[in-house]
Design a protein around this motif. Sequence first.
Motif, short mmCIF file in Angstrom:
data_model
loop_
_atom_site.label_atom_id
_atom_site.label_comp_id
_atom_site.label_asym_id
_atom_site.label_seq_id
_atom_site.Cartn_x
_atom_site.Cartn_y
_atom_site.Cartn_z
N ALA A 91 21.83 38.24 -7.19
CA ALA A 91 21.73 38.17 -8.31
C ALA A 91 21.77 36.47 -8.69
CB ALA A 91 22.25 38.92 -9.04
N VAL A 92 20.64 35.77 -8.81
CA VAL A 92 20.83 34.39 -8.93
C VAL A 92 20.60 34.09 -10.43
CG1 VAL A 92 20.37 32.15 -8.63
CG2 VAL A 92 20.67 33.62 -6.54
N TYR A 93 20.95 33.35 -11.30
CA TYR A 93 20.35 33.29 -12.52
C TYR A 93 20.30 31.97 -13.20
CZ TYR A 93 22.77 38.33 -13.40
OH TYR A 93 23.00 39.23 -13.47
N GLY A 94 19.64 31.88 -13.42
CA GLY A 94 18.88 30.25 -13.75
C GLY A 94 17.74 29.33 -13.21
N SER A 95 17.25 28.91 -13.63
CA SER A 95 16.33 28.16 -12.91
C SER A 95 16.86 27.85 -11.22
CB SER A 95 15.56 26.89 -13.62
OG SER A 95 16.51 25.91 -13.75
N ILE A 96 15.76 27.50 -10.42
CA ILE A 96 15.93 27.11 -8.97
C ILE A 96 15.46 25.73 -9.21
CG2 ILE A 96 16.51 28.12 -6.51
CD1 ILE A 96 16.42 30.99 -8.01
N ALA A 97 15.98 25.30 -8.15
CA ALA A 97 15.24 23.94 -7.51
C ALA A 97 15.12 24.10 -5.40
CB ALA A 97 15.47 23.00 -8.07
N THR A 98 14.20 24.50 -5.35
CA THR A 98 14.75 24.13 -3.74
C THR A 98 14.70 22.54 -3.49
OG1 THR A 98 12.84 25.12 -3.04
CG2 THR A 98 14.55 26.38 -3.14
N LEU A 99 15.14 21.84 -1.95
CA LEU A 99 14.98 20.72 -1.08
C LEU A 99 14.84 21.24 -0.14
CD1 LEU A 99 16.87 18.17 -3.27
CD2 LEU A 99 14.32 18.91 -3.60
N LEU A 100 14.38 22.03 0.23
CA LEU A 100 14.30 23.17 1.62
C LEU A 100 13.46 21.77 2.35
CD1 LEU A 100 13.54 26.69 1.11
CD2 LEU A 100 15.81 25.23 1.21
N HIS A 101 11.66 21.75 2.61
CA HIS A 101 10.85 21.27 2.85
C HIS A 101 10.22 20.59 2.29
CE1 HIS A 101 11.24 23.99 6.30
NE2 HIS A 101 11.19 25.11 5.78
N VAL A 102 10.46 19.03 2.24
CA VAL A 102 10.02 17.94 1.75
C VAL A 102 8.75 17.73 1.52
CG1 VAL A 102 9.87 15.37 0.69
CG2 VAL A 102 12.37 17.06 0.53
N GLY A 103 7.71 17.72 0.39
CA GLY A 103 6.34 17.84 0.35
C GLY A 103 5.64 18.82 0.79
N ALA A 104 6.08 20.08 0.83
CA ALA A 104 5.62 21.63 0.76
C ALA A 104 4.50 21.65 -0.46
CB ALA A 104 6.33 22.24 1.05
N GLY A 105 3.31 21.62 -0.24
CA GLY A 105 2.63 22.36 -1.10
C GLY A 105 1.40 21.57 -1.79
N PHE A 106 2.17 20.39 -0.60
CA PHE A 106 0.63 18.90 -1.18
C PHE A 106 -0.65 18.78 -0.86
CE2 PHE A 106 3.78 14.85 -1.49
CZ PHE A 106 4.30 15.48 -2.58
N ASP A 107 -1.80 19.20 -1.17
CA ASP A 107 -2.90 19.41 -0.92
C ASP A 107 -3.53 17.45 -1.00
OD1 ASP A 107 -4.96 21.36 -1.12
OD2 ASP A 107 -6.32 19.66 -0.93
N ASP A 108 -4.04 17.21 0.45
CA ASP A 108 -4.72 16.19 0.98
C ASP A 108 -5.38 15.54 -0.06
OD1 ASP A 108 -2.48 15.79 3.48
OD2 ASP A 108 -4.31 16.57 4.46
N GLU A 109 -6.56 16.46 -0.19
CA GLU A 109 -7.43 16.02 -0.82
C GLU A 109 -7.60 15.77 -2.56
OE1 GLU A 109 -10.48 15.41 0.49
OE2 GLU A 109 -9.22 16.25 2.06
N LEU A 110 -5.91 16.00 -2.88
CA LEU A 110 -5.88 15.38 -4.60
C LEU A 110 -5.28 14.51 -4.25
CD1 LEU A 110 -4.02 19.36 -6.09
CD2 LEU A 110 -7.25 18.13 -5.96
N ASN A 111 -5.14 14.03 -5.70
CA ASN A 111 -4.33 12.20 -5.80
C ASN A 111 -2.80 12.89 -5.89
OD1 ASN A 111 -4.57 12.49 -8.59
ND2 ASN A 111 -5.77 11.30 -8.86
N ALA A 112 -2.59 11.14 -6.18
CA ALA A 112 -0.48 11.36 -6.51
C ALA A 112 -0.42 12.62 -7.76
CB ALA A 112 0.20 10.54 -6.68
N GLU A 113 -0.85 12.48 -8.82
CA GLU A 113 -1.29 13.05 -10.60
C GLU A 113 -1.18 14.23 -10.21
OE1 GLU A 113 -3.04 11.01 -13.28
OE2 GLU A 113 -1.89 8.70 -12.98
N GLU A 114 -2.52 14.93 -9.57
CA GLU A 114 -2.98 16.15 -9.09
C GLU A 114 -1.94 16.73 -8.45
OE1 GLU A 114 -7.88 15.28 -9.88
OE2 GLU A 114 -6.79 14.55 -7.81
N ASN A 115 -1.53 16.60 -7.47
CA ASN A 115 -0.27 17.03 -6.38
C ASN A 115 0.99 16.88 -7.48
OD1 ASN A 115 -1.41 17.88 -3.42
ND2 ASN A 115 -1.52 15.87 -3.83
N ILE A 116 1.48 16.25 -8.01
CA ILE A 116 2.37 16.54 -9.05
C ILE A 116 2.57 17.38 -10.05
CG2 ILE A 116 3.47 15.43 -11.00
CD1 ILE A 116 3.22 12.78 -9.55
#
Lengths: 249, 296
Positions: A87-112
């Motif tokens: 059981a984990v309560y509350g919002s979670i942030a993970t810093l596991l692999h930095v930069g995961a989820g970025f899409d090469d075709e999008l610019n910085a704002e869109e990637n954010i």
Amino acid sequence: MGATPPILLNNVGVRYNMRLKKKRTLRRSITQASRFDAKGHFWALRNIDLEIKDGETVAVIGGNGAGKSTLLMTLAGILAPDEGSIAVYGSIATLLHVGAGFDDELNAEENILLVGAFLGVPASAMRKKIPEIIDFAGIGDFAKSEVRTYSSGMRARLGFAVATSVNPDVLLIDEVLSTGDASFRDKARDRMLELMQKARAVVYVTHDLSSAKAFCTRSIELEGGKIIADGPARSIIDAYEKKMRGTLR
Amino acid sequence: MSIGGGCYPLATMATASLRLTVGRPRRGPIGTIAETLRSIYQRRRLLMYLTVARVRQDGGNSILGNFWLILDPAIQLAIYYFLVGVVLNRPQANFPLFLFAAILPWRWFTMALSSATESVRGHDKVMRQIAFPQIVLPLSAVAASTTSFFFGLIPLFSLYLVYPDRLTSWVLALPLVIGVQVLWTLPFAIMFSALNVFLRDISSLVRHGLRLGFYVSPALFSFEKIQGLLAPYPPAHLLLDLNPMAWILNAYRDLLYEGRSADWGALLVVALASIPFSLLSIYLFRRLAPSFVKVL
């Protein structure tokens, strides 16, 4: 009893089915036969009982393959336990692999916005953070260019800035302080300390024992998928360092 | 999230201010499906961003950019026109329109399935970093190919400039047929994307299956012609009758080429038949999802 702790693990076990993973032969050869059950499942974690209270910053230490990353992924809800309960309560942030989820075709704002959407942060909240994130990452003129044109350092800085732009209740970190050049590393370190102070619970996996001693209030040592030591950071880490030196000699 | 040992009371002890984020008990099939549908709705923005990124990928690094969205189907039509219309000499009145009316939706189906099949596997990094409803990955693949299908309608409708008599008000019923096709694309896309995580072979099988499907569907020939050809072989004929894409392609051709009403009764049956498959695929995906990261 008092308030519910942010993180509570009860007899948690996580196993990998080695028939599906190709690493079977390699792993078997390592002297970890005890971690395989009768069906040939590899238990990355087993019988983990862990309660992390409000305000605790926990360093997880241990050798390679001890189950540290599996523990973090389980806490993040990325892996589900195969036995026991979590059981984990509350919002979670993970810093596991930095930069995961970025899409090469999008610019910085869109990637954010994209990473924000992966995290489940509302778009309006994420949009407000864009200038701050771009400023922190030092992207500047490249904000409107596609991420594929970025250097690996810029990518990593942007990844770190996005991942740390949220204010989580539970913060899970897997050794990310070594991002970018020296000046960014200092900035990143300050940002991390700030987040660690604000979060209700922090779990920090690291091999950097001196920083663990400096930041953390408590430490657990994993070995072979089990917790073998748990207590105040300083004493646990000192004992671990002594043990490591012993094995080297 | 799955929980063993029946330790459910944890979920009820939530601290007043914070909600339980990890460790919700597993639900039954209906609960699982409902929860998944809710999570898709909650992450609709993620779905949108992923779709935009994917559409852009196709036009990405090229000089003509997104113009390829229109050019690509047009070139494909030209090739098939040359192959079937000129080389094999199988002239049908206004053959390009006859061909395009069915090839364009089939191309959409192929693109959707092949990109969806790879969609989960291709996002292994982000899946190891963030917990999110992974079902948005195949859905965004379907949405992206749907977008490119709509761009393909531009060259299709341009053909009416050449064959103006073929244009009737039945064209307005097109969204209904498109809807039925979406209903049938989704369950396959969801199922293949999940299975491909465990069995790499799925993507090859899908590729060859789609190629075979192309020839047993009325894409290059008329429905009647295939029915006639297959009549002596009852099993093959049954396969054609059970192929939802055959009915769907035929409906496109009725509306776009023949200028007549489609077989709405058959389409309704095809649409209703897709529902159990969709629910099953969603349930299957959700049950397999916790193992994705362990395998990738």
